[in-house]
Write a protein that holds these residues in place. Structure first.
Motif, PDB file in Angstrom:
ATOM      1  N   PHE A 170       1.719 -15.105   5.366  1.00 42.76           N
ATOM      2  CA  PHE A 170       1.191 -13.904   4.583  1.00 42.76           C
ATOM      3  C   PHE A 170      -0.542 -13.967   4.926  1.00 42.76           C
ATOM      4  N   VAL A 184       1.986 -10.547   7.641  1.00 47.08           N
ATOM      5  CA  VAL A 184       2.314  -9.457   6.178  1.00 47.08           C
ATOM      6  C   VAL A 184       1.330  -9.622   5.366  1.00 47.08           C
ATOM      7  N   ASP A 185       0.920  -8.786   4.710  1.00 43.76           N
ATOM      8  CA  ASP A 185      -0.236  -8.860   3.522  1.00 43.76           C
ATOM      9  C   ASP A 185       0.378  -9.221   2.255  1.00 43.76           C
ATOM     10  N   TRP A 186      -0.430 -10.251   1.779  1.00 42.26           N
ATOM     11  CA  TRP A 186       0.252 -10.540   0.225  1.00 42.26           C
ATOM     12  C   TRP A 186       0.208  -9.294  -0.621  1.00 42.26           C
ATOM     13  N   PRO A 187       0.969  -9.115  -1.537  1.00 36.30           N
ATOM     14  CA  PRO A 187       1.121  -8.011  -2.556  1.00 36.30           C
ATOM     15  C   PRO A 187      -0.331  -8.038  -3.281  1.00 36.30           C
ATOM     16  N   GLU A 197       4.583  -5.493  -4.674  1.00 40.32           N
ATOM     17  CA  GLU A 197       5.760  -6.580  -4.197  1.00 40.32           C
ATOM     18  C   GLU A 197       6.646  -6.006  -3.447  1.00 40.32           C
ATOM     19  N   SER A 225       5.643  -5.374  -0.052  1.00 38.23           N
ATOM     20  CA  SER A 225       5.531  -6.588   0.853  1.00 38.23           C
ATOM     21  C   SER A 225       6.724  -7.051   1.143  1.00 38.23           C
ATOM     22  N   ASP A 238       7.993  -5.169   4.006  1.00 36.74           N
ATOM     23  CA  ASP A 238       7.438  -5.431   5.165  1.00 36.74           C
ATOM     24  C   ASP A 238       7.915  -6.736   5.926  1.00 36.74           C
TER      25      ASP A 238
END
Length: 342
Positions: free
Chosen positions: A219, A224-227, A244, A247, A250
């Motif tokens: 992450f 992938v971006d953290w929520p 969330e 995310s 994704d």
């Protein structure tokens, strides 16, 4: 058979012992408490210089600069933390997650003076080749007695990074084992699939087919971006749930899209992205992440280097997620706070 790996870190700050540098000005009697089980323990933080870092710390830092980059120096400290100028600070970082239960804990100091500790520290055997006779009992008492629910194996490594890297290797091997089993014709005998000579030879050169292109999904970086959680939580419940869900979407889309390029063998996540910026998510998010990994046959690695060993109120932070035992992580990595790196 699943292979499980553990690793720990990030300690809770417990009572600590103040150790003032010999060159420091003597602290006032009001700085320390007399009723502590730790001699000369500060009863509260105390700043006694007009600026931070103070003059003695700046002088010491300049001296260290002669042989080591001092730009990261915040304190040149003793132990409560008490710096060279006599300023006393509460060390909520616990020496970057390396102190298990506070500085100079009497029980640990007592243990460090035993013959067994001295023998282990002095000889430091290559455990895979010459394990000491006490090793089984030591591992069971130190590690397996507190193993996360659903995990029953431990593999020791040299450091926290090594623990995660070992988990990656195990995840790669697990992924390929699943692929090899699925590639067998119907009616084939159960059990491991034998490697071909080409696979054995090519893996020694880190080349395909013995070492195929696989990846680990993490992450923030690189995939992938953290929520993006907003606070206060009760005022942003809808936005946080949407963040969330996005995310998780994704994550699943990335796993699917990578299958023909560089398949994702594992997803790694911290219960709290600690040094990554103190990033949080809800238990529902982590449960959703676990279900995605199970659906796609991807290992689930929980990095508890910063959050394990009681740092969040439970021994393992991921205990708060409410995972069923059959949904336990495939690997939990930990390190410094257990004074070892499985």
């Amino acid at each position: 058979m699943r292979t499980h790996l553990l690793r720990l870190s990030r300690p809770t700050s417990r009572r600590t012992l103040a150790t003032v540098h010999p060159g420091s000005p003597p602290p006032t009697t009001s700085t320390f408490t007399s009723n502590s089980i730790f001699p000369r323990e500060p009863h509260a933080p105390a700043v006694v210089t007009s600026c931070l870092p103070g003059p003695r710390v700046q002088e010491a830092s300049r001296g260290i600069q002669q042989f080591q980059d001092s730009r990261t120096h915040v304190l040149v400290a003793g132990n409560y933390i008490v710096d060279l100028d006599g300023n006393a600070f509460l060390d909520v970082y616990a020496q970057i997650a390396s102190i298990p239960i506070g500085y100079n804990n009497p029980d640990l100091l007592k243990l460090a003076k035993t013959d067994l500790f001295a023998t282990m520290a002095m000889n430091r055997p290559a455990l895979g080749v010459f394990p000491p006779g006490e090793w089984k009992d030591m591992v069971e008492k130190a590690f397996l007695s507190v193993a996360p629910k659903g995990l029953n194996q431990v593999f020791t490594a040299m450091c926290g990074s090594c623990a995660n890297e070992t988990a990656f290797k195990a995840a790669f091997m697990t992924y390929r084992d699943k692929q090899r089993r699925l590639s067998q014709p119907p009616g084939s005998p159960a059990g491991p699939v034998e490697f071909t000579q080409e696979e054995l030879a090519s893996c020694m050169k880190n080349q395909a087919p013995g070492s195929p292109e696989l990846s680990i999904l993490s992450f923030k970086r690189p995939m992938v971006d953290w929520p993006a959680i907003k606070y206060p939580l009760e005022e942003h419940a809808k936005e946080n749930a949407e963040a969330e869900a996005k995310s998780l979407q994704d994550v699943e889309e990335t796993i699917i899209s990578m299958k023909e390029i560089r398949p994702v063998a594992a997803v790694i996540i911290e219960p709290i992205a600690s040094e990554g910026g103190d990033l949080h998510a809800s238990p529902a998010f982590f449960r959703g992440l676990r279900q995605i990994t199970k659906t796609h046959g991807v290992s689930f690695i929980v990095d508890e280097v910063q959050t394990g060993v009681g740092a969040t109120g439970t021994f393992w932070a991921h205990e708060k997620w409410g995972l069923a035992e059959e949904d336990a992580p495939d690997f939990v990595t930990f390190s410094k706070k257990m004074q070892a790196s499985p």
